[in-house]
Design an enzyme around this catalytic site. Structure first.
Site, PDB file in Angstrom:
ATOM      1  N   LEU A   1       0.887  -1.284  -0.126  1.00 47.78           N
ATOM      2  CA  LEU A   1      -0.051   0.041  -0.065  1.00 47.78           C
ATOM      3  C   LEU A   1       0.906   1.220   0.101  1.00 47.78           C
ATOM      4  CD1 LEU A   1      -2.920   1.230   0.555  1.00 47.78           C
ATOM      5  CD2 LEU A   1      -2.166   1.585   2.793  1.00 47.78           C
ATOM      6  N   GLY A   2       0.619   2.138  -0.881  1.00 44.59           N
ATOM      7  CA  GLY A   2       1.444   3.616  -0.725  1.00 44.59           C
ATOM      8  C   GLY A   2       0.534   4.465  -0.045  1.00 44.59           C
TER       9      GLY A   2
ATOM     10  N   TYR B   1       6.052  12.471   3.138  1.00 40.34           N
ATOM     11  CA  TYR B   1       4.538  12.504   3.091  1.00 40.34           C
ATOM     12  C   TYR B   1       3.740  12.975   4.447  1.00 40.34           C
ATOM     13  CZ  TYR B   1       5.588   8.982  -0.512  1.00 40.34           C
ATOM     14  OH  TYR B   1       5.972   8.445  -1.694  1.00 40.34           O
TER      15      TYR B   1
HETATM   16  N1  LIG Z   1       9.330   7.542  -4.660  1.00 44.50           N
HETATM   17  C1  LIG Z   1       8.464   8.717  -5.229  1.00 44.50           C
HETATM   18  O1  LIG Z   1       8.845   9.710  -5.687  1.00 44.50           O
HETATM   19  C2  LIG Z   1       7.033   8.361  -5.236  1.00 44.50           C
HETATM   20  C3  LIG Z   1       6.111   9.173  -5.915  1.00 44.50           C
HETATM   21  C4  LIG Z   1       5.008   9.189  -5.648  1.00 44.50           C
HETATM   22  C5  LIG Z   1       4.249   8.078  -5.137  1.00 44.50           C
HETATM   23  N2  LIG Z   1       5.041   7.433  -4.506  1.00 44.50           N
HETATM   24  C6  LIG Z   1       4.532   6.089  -3.712  1.00 44.50           C
HETATM   25  O2  LIG Z   1       3.972   5.494  -4.504  1.00 44.50           O
HETATM   26  C7  LIG Z   1       2.521   4.959  -4.165  1.00 44.50           C
HETATM   27  C8  LIG Z   1       1.487   5.077  -5.320  1.00 44.50           C
HETATM   28  O3  LIG Z   1       1.123   6.105  -6.082  1.00 44.50           O
HETATM   29  P1  LIG Z   1      -0.194   7.072  -5.611  1.00 44.50           P
HETATM   30  O4  LIG Z   1      -0.838   6.437  -4.722  1.00 44.50           O
HETATM   31  O5  LIG Z   1       0.273   8.507  -5.641  1.00 44.50           O
HETATM   32  O6  LIG Z   1      -0.623   6.746  -7.177  1.00 44.50           O
HETATM   33  P2  LIG Z   1      -1.439   5.337  -7.740  1.00 44.50           P
HETATM   34  O7  LIG Z   1      -1.530   4.215  -6.917  1.00 44.50           O
HETATM   35  O8  LIG Z   1      -1.133   5.438  -8.909  1.00 44.50           O
HETATM   36  O9  LIG Z   1      -2.959   5.936  -7.643  1.00 44.50           O
HETATM   37  C9  LIG Z   1      -3.706   6.235  -6.545  1.00 44.50           C
HETATM   38  C10 LIG Z   1      -5.144   6.479  -6.921  1.00 44.50           C
HETATM   39  O10 LIG Z   1      -5.810   5.232  -7.436  1.00 44.50           O
HETATM   40  C11 LIG Z   1      -6.866   5.101  -6.717  1.00 44.50           C
HETATM   41  N3  LIG Z   1      -7.253   3.775  -6.828  1.00 44.50           N
HETATM   42  C12 LIG Z   1      -6.487   2.743  -6.032  1.00 44.50           C
HETATM   43  N4  LIG Z   1      -6.827   1.441  -6.139  1.00 44.50           N
HETATM   44  C13 LIG Z   1      -7.895   1.579  -7.059  1.00 44.50           C
HETATM   45  C14 LIG Z   1      -8.815   0.565  -7.628  1.00 44.50           C
HETATM   46  N5  LIG Z   1      -8.725  -0.831  -7.229  1.00 44.50           N
HETATM   47  N6  LIG Z   1      -9.646   1.108  -8.318  1.00 44.50           N
HETATM   48  C15 LIG Z   1      -9.816   2.325  -8.986  1.00 44.50           C
HETATM   49  N7  LIG Z   1      -9.169   3.178  -8.368  1.00 44.50           N
HETATM   50  C16 LIG Z   1      -7.893   2.809  -7.368  1.00 44.50           C
HETATM   51  C17 LIG Z   1      -6.842   5.562  -5.545  1.00 44.50           C
HETATM   52  O11 LIG Z   1      -8.326   6.159  -5.239  1.00 44.50           O
HETATM   53  P3  LIG Z   1      -8.890   5.453  -4.054  1.00 44.50           P
HETATM   54  O12 LIG Z   1      -8.136   6.127  -2.813  1.00 44.50           O
HETATM   55  O13 LIG Z   1     -10.219   6.009  -3.997  1.00 44.50           O
HETATM   56  O14 LIG Z   1      -8.910   4.054  -4.023  1.00 44.50           O
HETATM   57  C18 LIG Z   1      -5.997   6.978  -5.907  1.00 44.50           C
HETATM   58  O15 LIG Z   1      -6.967   7.932  -6.162  1.00 44.50           O
HETATM   59  C19 LIG Z   1       2.315   6.189  -3.301  1.00 44.50           C
HETATM   60  O16 LIG Z   1       1.179   6.153  -2.414  1.00 44.50           O
HETATM   61  C20 LIG Z   1       3.582   6.608  -2.621  1.00 44.50           C
HETATM   62  O17 LIG Z   1       3.670   5.618  -1.437  1.00 44.50           O
HETATM   63  C21 LIG Z   1       6.348   7.443  -4.230  1.00 44.50           C
END
Ligand SMILES: NC(=O)c1ccc[n+]([C@@H]2O[C@H](COP(=O)([O-])OP(=O)(O)OC[C@H]3O[C@@H](n4cnc5c(N)ncnc54)[C@H](OP(=O)(O)O)[C@@H]3O)[C@@H](O)[C@H]2O)c1
Length: 464
Positions: A211-212, A242
C-alpha cells in the site's frame, strides 16, 4: 599408508561417485539427536557435522574410511582442487596440462587440469603442481577469491586466513558456505508468486504488493493502513515528505495488537528527502525511526538524487550496521544516476523505486536495474491521482480486464508483477485496497503483455 582422504592415495575407483546435488543444508537430518553422518568422529553436534554431511551427500568429500572422516586431518593441493572440481560438478576441459608430477589417469588429474585452465592454482616454476604439498588458510582464501569472487566466507572455527594448514572440517565448511551463498544469490530478485514475495540482495524478503500512503493523512491514513493489514497486505510505503509517518506507525502498532500480526511479518519502507534532510542525514534518519516508532525500518530510500546523496546513503549504511534499518535503496534514480552513484557506496541498493505505469514504462531502465541484482518497485502504478481515470478507462486495458473478469486496476498491477516490478498502489478505499491484493489468481498472456507494452508513451505524470 592409511587412505587419509580418499583422494590422496586411493584410486579413482574408490572415490564415491558424486550424487545428485541437493540444496545446501538439505543434508541436515530432522532429528537433532541423530548423527548427520555415519562417521564415528563426526558427532551430530560438531560445528562441522552439517558441512560434512553436505559434502558427503553431494559427492564432494568422502570419509577416510567407511566410519571415519578425520575432521582434523589437513589437505594437500591435489585434495583441495579435487574438492573444488567436484563442487563445480566435475567440468571436463580441453587444456594441455604438463605438470611433471600429474600423470594422466590419476584420481586428481582432471581436477588439476580444470584448476590450471581456470587459473585457480598455478604450478611451480620447476614444472611441478606440488600435488602432495599442504594448503594453507591464506592460500585457500586466495583460491576462493579466484574461484568464487570472494575469500572463504562464514565463521569457521580456527580459520583466520593465516599460514596454518587447512583441515578437512574447515574445507567442508568453506565449500558448504559457498554453496549456500550461491543459492541465495540465485534467488535474489526472483518473484515467488506462491509466497507473493521477492528476496532482496540484503537477504530480506519483501512482499510483491503493498500500500502506498502518499497524500493520506490523519484518520484516513490510519484506517487505510489498518485496512490494508487486515486484507493481508504486508508492505507499507511511506516517506518523511508525506508527513504521515506517525500515523503509519500508529496504524501498524494498532494492527499488530488488534489483528495479532508480528512486527517481522510487516515490511515498512520510508524515505529521506533532499535538501536539509540529506544535509543532516543521521538526524533525519533517526527522526523517521522516532516518528514511525516500530523498532526498526525494513527499507529506507533516498527519495531523490541530491548533492548530499552519497553522504546520506553512507549514513543509512551506518544505521544498517547498527541494525536500525534492514535494507537501503534509492528512488528516482535512472541509468546515468546509478552509474555515477554506485561506485561511491559500499552496500548495493536493495531496491530502486521509480515512476512506472502503462503510459510511462521505463523499458530501458528496468532491466538495467534488475541486472544489478536490484529489485524495481513502481510508484504511480495506476498513473497517480488525476490520471487514474484515463488509465483505468484505457480501451486496451479494459478489454483485457473484461476477458479475465477482473478490474483494470488489477490488470495494471498484474502487468507490473509479470514485468518483475513490485507494486504499491495508493488507496484510502478499503474495497480498492482489497481488490488490489487479488492479483495472483489470473495471469496475462504474452500477447496481452505485448498489448499493454505497446501503450508506452513516455508520459511522465510527475516531474521527478
Ligand atoms: N518515490 C516517489 O517519488 C513516489 C512518488 C509518488 C508516489 N510514491 C509512492 O507510490 C504510491 C502509489 O502512488 P499514488 O498512490 O500516488 O498513485 P496510484 O497508486 O497510481 O493511484 C492512486 C489512486 O488510485 C486510486 N485507486 C487505487 N486502487 C484503485 C482501484 N482498485 N480502483 C480504482 N481506483 C483505485 C486511488 O483512489 P482511492 O483512494 O479511491 O482508492 C487513488 O486516487 C504512493 O502512495 C507512494 O507511496 C512514491
Amino acid at each position: 599408508m592409511a587412505c587419509l582422504l580418499t583422494m590422496t592415495s586411493c584410486s579413482a575407483a574408490e572415490v564415491p561417485a558424486a550424487g545428485s546435488r541437493t540444496n545446501p543444508g538439505s543434508a541436515k537430518l530432522t532429528s537433532e539427536s541423530q548423527p548427520m553422518t555415519a562417521f564415528a568422529d563426526v558427532p551430530a553436534d560438531a560445528w562441522y557435522a552439517e558441512a560434512v554431511a553436505y559434502c558427503q551427500q553431494n559427492g564432494i568429500m568422502s570419509g577416510t574410511t567407511d566410519t571415519t572422516f578425520a575432521p582434523e586431518a589437513t589437505l594437500t593441493r591435489a585434495m583441495l582442487v579435487t574438492i573444488l572440481w567436484r563442487q563445480a560438478e566435475k567440468p571436463v576441459v580441453n587444456y594441455l596440462m604438463q605438470f611433471s608430477d600429474v600423470p594422466e589417469g590419476q584420481w586428481h588429474s582432471e581436477a588439476v587440469r580444470w584448476a590450471a585452465s581456470e587459473k585457480l592454482m598455478a604450478g611451480y616454476g620447476d614444472g611441478r603442481f606440488g600435488i602432495n604439498d599442504p594448503i594453507t588458510q591464506e592460500q585457500l582464501n586466495l583460491i576462493f577469491q579466484r574461484y568464487t569472487g570472494q575469500p572463504v566466507t562464514g565463521d569457521i572455527p580456527g580459520f583466520d586466513g593465516s599460514s596454518k594448514p587447512v583441515t578437512r572440517a574447515q574445507a567442508a565448511m568453506a565449500v558448504m558456505n559457498f554453496a549456500q551463498l550461491s543459492t541465495e544469490k540465485k534467488e535474489i530478485g526472483m518473484f515467488n508468486f506462491e509466497a507473493k514475495t521477492v528476496m532482496l540482495n540484503s537477504g530480506y524478503v519483501m512482499p510483491l504488493n503493498g500500500l502506498g500512503t502518499y497524500s493520506l493523512h490523519g484518520e484516513i491514513c490510519i484506517n487505510s493502513v489498518k485496512s490494508a493489514l487486515a486484507s493481508g497486505v504486508r508492505l507499507i510505503d511511506t516517506a518523511s515528505a508525506y508527513g504521515n509517518e506517525e500515523e503509519v506507525g500508529q496504524a501498524i502498532r494498532e494492527a499488530m495488537e488488534e489483528f495479532g500480526i508480528q512486527r517481522e511479518e510487516i515490511f515498512v519502507t520510508t524515505k529521506i528527502y533532499p535538501g536539509s534532510e540529506m544535509a543532516n542525514p543521521e538526524r533525519s534518519i533517526q527522526a523517521c525511526l522516532d516518528r514511525l516508532d516500530i523498532g526498526y525500518v525494513d527499507l529506507m530510500l533516498l527519495h531523490h538524487p541530491d548533492r548530499n546523496d552519497v553522504k546520506a546513503y553512507q549514513a543509512m549504511e551506518k544505521f544498517v550496521e547498527e541494525g536500525k534499518i534492514r535494507s537501503i535503496g534509492l528512488s528516482n534514480w535512472y541509468v546515468k544516476e546509478l552509474e555515477e552513484f554506485l561506485p561511491q557506496v559500499t552496500i548495493t541498493p536493495a531496491l530502486v523505486q521509480n515512476e512506472i505505469h502503462p503510459y510511462y514504462q521505463e523499458n530501458d531502465v528496468i532491466p538495467y536495474i534488475q541486472d544489478l541484482g536490484i529489485v524495481v518497485q513502481g510508484w504511480y502504478p495506476l498513473g497517480g491521482r488525476g490520471h487514474t481515470a484515463e488509465l483505468l478507462g484505457d480501451e486496451v486495458i479494459s478489454g483485457i480486464a473484461k476477458a479475465h473478469g477482473v478490474s483494470s486496476a488489477q490488470v495494471i498491477l498484474r502487468w507490473n508483477l509479470q514485468k518483475g516490478v513490485v507494486v504499491i498502489p495508493g488507496s484510502s478505499n478499503p474495497d480498492h485496497i482489497e481488490e488490489n491484493t487479488e492479483i495472483y489468481d489470473f495471469a496475462l498472456t504474452n500477447a496481452e503483455m505485448d498489448q499493454i507494452n505497446a501503450l508506452d508513451r513516455g508520459e511522465k505524470h510527475d516531474w521527478y
